[in-house]
Design a protein around this motif. Structure first.
Motif: not given
Length: 415
Positions: A226, A248, A252, A389, A392, A396
């Motif tokens: 994350v 980040w 996001n 990440a 993320i 999405t």
């Protein structure tokens, strides 16, 4: 190479409340930069003692946070073998065996007698904890390992080449920690020698250190998913935490706009069928969880080395099939829920709406399962940390697909 090396000093014994012990405990709770800030006001001698108590890779990371001139003074203050080992370790990439090496103290020539070797060991064990002795030729190439049991029962006048264990197992400094863990999985030795491509002994690595470092890497993995840097700790100042996390979050937010754009594209459908808004978070949440399950299994396989070359397609197909089955099962439940709500609202399209939820759930779970496997595999292929990440990017993809598919099916099927 000389027959024995014995100039490394042991960290002075101290009570639990000594300044060195307290500094060591505080350093353990900090990332490299915060540890540097804590140690920066301390004398060079104290810095050396505290760094010597850390895992070698942590000591190197902290040391290289210091300005070059101060770092040079610290290295000059440290015992030559320890300082030299820190410099050698820094030459290797992060997450390799080379970063975890310690200097081997008990190095002996093959022609020493058992009595001579034991006498030298008596001096060495006063300065450091010795597990094995290492026998090398004049060029530093590893010939064998001395186990103390063999020395204990051998005659004093025998040469140690006669009592050593020849052709020992060793690691290479350029090996990744993951590869090293796989190599030592069935060899539970307390210490492993590390040799270069020519077989020269360049360091040792303790089994405990190897497993501790791997445990640190695994503990950082959930945060990496994350966008939380592994350097961040509980005591990290708020402004550095903000620096680590905020980029980040901006990414996001940018990716969240994609999902919002998809929903906006079908604004007229939502205005006509307001009931769809009730089930949008249901689709997004269920598909997101499906993707996270696939992501967790894929990351675990990559970490443990279970995912061999060429097996990526098999994994993706498996996750797609699981997504199909799970999507069908939960889709029937969600579809029934939509049917009940639509009937309660006397919606004339209740049955079609239930079918829309079923089909959207199946499609969303299939795509999210595939994305959960593909995202970390793609990051690894690009040379990035598979966990970085990844959550993320996965969120999405699942939001865009689940909401887009749900609203598109409603637009096409409900007239």
């Amino acid at each position: 190479m000389p027959e024995t090396h014995a100039s490394m000093t042991r960290t002075p014994a101290s009570g639990d409340d000594s300044p060195i012990t307290r500094l060591h405990a505080e350093v353990l709770q900090r990332g490299p930069y915060e540890a540097y800030q804590l140690l920066e006001p301390e004398p060079d001698e104290v810095v050396v003692q505290v760094l010597a108590m850390q895992i070698p890779t942590v000591a190197v990371e902290i040391l290289w946070e210091f300005p070059e001139e101060r770092r040079r003074r610290i290295l000059e203050t440290a015992p030559p073998e320890r300082g030299g080992q820190w410099v050698r370790n820094h030459a290797y990439p992060e997450d390799t065996v080379g970063r975890l090496m310690e200097h081997p103290l008990a190095i002996f020539g093959p022609d020493l007698t058992v009595k001579q070797t034991v006498n030298r060991l008596r001096e060495l064990v006063r300065k450091a904890f010795i597990t094995y002795g290492f026998v090398t030729d004049p060029g530093g190439r590893l010939l064998g390992i001395l186990v103390f049991r063999e020395l204990l029962f051998a005659d004093d006048d025998r040469r140690i080449r006669e009592v050593m264990l020849p052709n020992p197992f060793f690691l290479r400094p350029e090996m990744s920690l993951l590869d090293a863990m796989r190599e030592v999985l069935k060899r539970h030795y307390p210490v492993y020698p590390v040799c270069d491509t020519d077989g020269r002994l360049v360091g040792i690595i303790r089994g405990q250190t190897l497993f501790e470092q791997q445990a640190l890497e695994l503990s950082a993995q959930p945060g990496s998913m994350v966008g939380v840097e592994k350097e961040e700790r509980l005591v990290t100042p708020w402004w550095r935490s903000l620096k680590f996390r905020h980029p980040w979050l901006q990414l996001n937010l940018l990716t969240a706009f994609l999902a919002a754009a998809v929903v906006g594209t079908f604004q007229s459908t939502i205005d006509r069928l307001v009931i769809l808004a009730v089930f949008l978070p249901v689709l997004a949440g269920q598909s997101g969880n499906t993707g996270c399950q696939a992501l967790a299994v894929t990351l675990r396989g990559l970490t443990l080395g279970e995912l061999r070359i060429g097996k990526g397609k098999v994994l993706v197909l498996k996750e797609a099939f699981l997504g199909l089955l799970n999507g069908a099962l939960v889709g029937m439940t969600a579809g029934a829920g939509m049917l009940v709500v639509a009937v309660a609202q006397q919606n004339p399209h209740a049955v079609i709406l239930g079918i829309v939820v079923l089909l959207a759930m199946i499609g969303s779970c299939v795509v999210s399962g595939v994305c959960g496997a593909v995202v970390p595999l793609t990051l690894q292929r690009l040379g990035a940390d598979p966990a970085t990440a990844s959550s993320i990017f996965l969120t999405t993809a699942t939001d865009v697909v689940s909401m887009g598919l749900f609203l598109a099916l409603a637009t096409w099927l409900v007239r």
